[in-house]
Design an enzyme around this catalytic site. Structure first.
Site, PDB file in Angstrom:
ATOM      1  N   PHE A  75       2.469   6.000 -35.267  1.00 34.60           N
ATOM      2  CA  PHE A  75       3.830   6.350 -34.862  1.00 34.60           C
ATOM      3  C   PHE A  75       4.191   7.794 -35.152  1.00 34.60           C
ATOM      4  CE2 PHE A  75       4.380   5.140 -39.334  1.00 34.60           C
ATOM      5  CZ  PHE A  75       5.180   6.181 -39.806  1.00 34.60           C
ATOM      6  N   LYS A 103      -3.587   2.082 -26.730  1.00 32.33           N
ATOM      7  CA  LYS A 103      -2.661   1.193 -27.429  1.00 32.33           C
ATOM      8  C   LYS A 103      -1.852   2.055 -28.388  1.00 32.33           C
ATOM      9  CE  LYS A 103      -1.790  -0.807 -30.854  1.00 32.33           C
ATOM     10  NZ  LYS A 103      -0.531  -0.802 -31.711  1.00 32.33           N
ATOM     11  N   GLU A 144       3.423   0.402 -31.598  1.00 34.27           N
ATOM     12  CA  GLU A 144       4.531  -0.365 -31.032  1.00 34.27           C
ATOM     13  C   GLU A 144       5.888   0.188 -31.469  1.00 34.27           C
ATOM     14  OE1 GLU A 144       3.036  -2.597 -34.743  1.00 34.27           O
ATOM     15  OE2 GLU A 144       2.257  -1.308 -33.137  1.00 34.27           O
ATOM     16  N   SER A 175      -3.521   4.165 -41.140  1.00 36.09           N
ATOM     17  CA  SER A 175      -3.730   4.015 -42.579  1.00 36.09           C
ATOM     18  C   SER A 175      -5.184   3.678 -42.875  1.00 36.09           C
ATOM     19  CB  SER A 175      -2.835   2.904 -43.127  1.00 36.09           C
ATOM     20  OG  SER A 175      -3.234   1.644 -42.594  1.00 36.09           O
ATOM     21  N   CYS A 219      -0.626  12.716 -42.025  1.00 36.34           N
ATOM     22  CA  CYS A 219      -1.787  12.657 -42.915  1.00 36.34           C
ATOM     23  C   CYS A 219      -2.147  14.024 -43.474  1.00 36.34           C
ATOM     24  CB  CYS A 219      -2.989  12.038 -42.201  1.00 36.34           C
ATOM     25  SG  CYS A 219      -3.579  13.001 -40.804  1.00 36.34           S
TER      26      CYS A 219
END
Length: 478
Positions: A149, A173, A176, A226, A281
């Site tokens: 995200f 993908k 969401e 993650s 990150c």
């Protein structure tokens, strides 16, 4: 409120999903759309679409592929402000941060436009008597990308422009939590003339991730997220014989020596630790001050107090936005409370003075952290900076090298010998010298180590081209 569609075979479609997830405006907490939580059936439809398109796209001449990419690059530039505002709306970062998100994605699109040069093979006549040799780099098939995200434009564009430029087809993908930017990026690619089925978008959560990892029609998977999920994607996709690049979490260090240039260093610390609300990150999350720790702490807190939190979508004066959702906010509040209960000093408590609406966590500094503190090893992924006080450069390097992550580290100094030692001895993939965020541009790989990356070939640069192609060697005697 709208329902987010999928892109299959060049058509936008609404699947008969059984459940939906909310897409928030993090600044207000308002639900602005709902995203279908798809499963294996939708993944299979996307892969079949990509397989059909691969038959012709993989044979499309390189200049014809590049012509579509140049047109796409032009459209992205024309819609730059629109896309940046869309990133702000569903992610919450400031407009300038969203523009940076877009700019870094555009750099990868620029790089993909040079695919004719970067994917060329080699030729050697008379390898042996009467034998000539040449190599070529060829597409590998249907590729998939699973993205987070925190960078709704940049991270997907680390993947699909290069993969598609190399002659592959792609299934994306996106997170969401931020599906709107990904869909708009796909719309513009279709407008640029990309053939139907070359690029497909499927939405959902873990069920979609697992379906992608196990689908026999997918040749390669790129992931950013993650460490726990990165390890899962790498393990599952490798188990099914796929090529994988899987980027995980981080615990990046900002190390300040006494001779560092103060004003520039403070600005770099704030930008690194609190830019994008610490949700990247490359964020600095461990601050180490050698020789002047107490003074540095006070200077950092004073600078933090000047950061203005606010609704980044409607308030241009806001310098820092919210975290992505209420779960992230509550998790960070719990981590701050746990650190306080452990006896660590809260030099600045980000639970205080935050707006009532939205998912805000204020800039936080936790002092007196030691290498055996829980917070030293945990990736918090938010605007929480932990401070340690090593006595020497050697001790600071030793502490950093205890971490399971190996993403990035920065040293602030005017001492060339210290900088050389730091760059050689710190065990991570990306080093900054007087740079708060040492993130490489599109020409270079994004090269985390250890628990920060699972795989062999990194995203971006020549490694990205190598990941999305396979080499063929031809020996000829005539």
């Amino acid at each position: 409120m709208s329902t987010v569609p999928l892109l299959l075979d060049g058509q936008w479609t609404h699947p008969p999903a059984q459940s939906f997830g909310p897409v928030h405006n993090p600044c207000t907490g308002e639900i602005i759309a709902e995203v279908p939580m798809c499963g294996g059936a939708e993944v299979d439809a996307a892969v079949q679409s990509a397989q059909r398109a691969y038959a012709s796209w993989s044979k499309t001449p390189v200049y014809d592929r590049v012509a579509v990419l140049f047109k796409y690059r032009q459209l992205l530039d024309e819609h730059f402000d629109e896309l940046s505002r869309l990133i702000v709306r569903e992610n919450g970062k400031t407009l300038e941060e969203a523009r940076g998100d877009m700019r870094r994605g555009l750099e990868v699109a620029d790089f993909a436009c040079s695919i004719g040069e970067t994917a060329k093979g080699e030729y050697l006549p008379e390898l042996a008597a009467g034998i000539d040799a040449h190599t070529s780099r060829e597409p590998i098939g249907v590729c998939a990308g699973i993205t987070p995200f925190n960078f709704p434009a940049m991270v997907p564009m680390w993947m699909y422009p290069v993969a598609i430029a190399c002659g592959n087809t792609f299934v994306l993908k996106p997170s969401e939590k931020v599906p709107l930017t990904a869909n708009r990026l796909a719309e513009l690619f279709l407008e640029a003339g990309l053939p139907e089925g070359v690029f497909n978008v499927v939405h959902g959560g873990r069920e979609v991730v697992d379906a992608l990892c196990g689908h026999p029609g997918i040749a390669a998977i790129s992931f950013v997220g993650s460490t726990g999920v990165a390890r899962h994607v790498y393990t599952e996709a490798c188990k099914h014989g796929k090529r994988v690049q899987s980027a995980g979490g981080a615990k990046n260090v900002l190390l300040v020596l006494p001779d560092a240039e103060l004003d520039a260093t403070l600005q770099a610390i704030l930008s690194s630790a609190y830019g994008c609300a610490g949700q990247r990150c490359m964020a600095g999350s461990l601050l180490m001050g050698v020789g002047h720790g107490d003074q540095l702490r006070e200077q950092v807190v004073e600078a933090m107090n000047g950061l203005a939190l606010g609704d980044t979508y409607d308030d241009p004066s806001a310098q820092m936005g919210p975290v992505i959702d209420d779960a992230a906010r509550d998790r960070l509040f719990t981590s701050i409370a746990d650190a306080e209960a452990e006896g660590l000093a809260l030099a600045r408590d980000g639970r205080e003075g935050v707006p009532d609406a939205g998912f805000f966590v204020g800039p936080t500094l936790i002092d007196q952290v030691e290498p055996d503190s829980d917070i030293f090893r945990e990736e918090l992924f938010g605007p929480v900076l932990s401070m340690l006080h090593p006595e020497t450069l050697d001790e600071a390097i030793a502490w950093f090298n205890q971490l399971p992550f190996g993403n990035a580290a920065t040293l602030f100094t005017q001492d060339g010998n210290a900088a050389r030692r730091f760059a050689r001895e710190v065990e991570c993939g990306m080093i900054g010298i007087n740079l708060g965020v040492p993130a490489p541009v599109a020409l270079f790989p994004f090269s985390g180590w250890d628990e920060s990356f699972f795989g062999d070939l990194h995203v971006q640069g020549k490694e990205g081209v190598m990941f999305y192609t396979r080499q063929k060697t031809v020996l000829s005697r005539w």
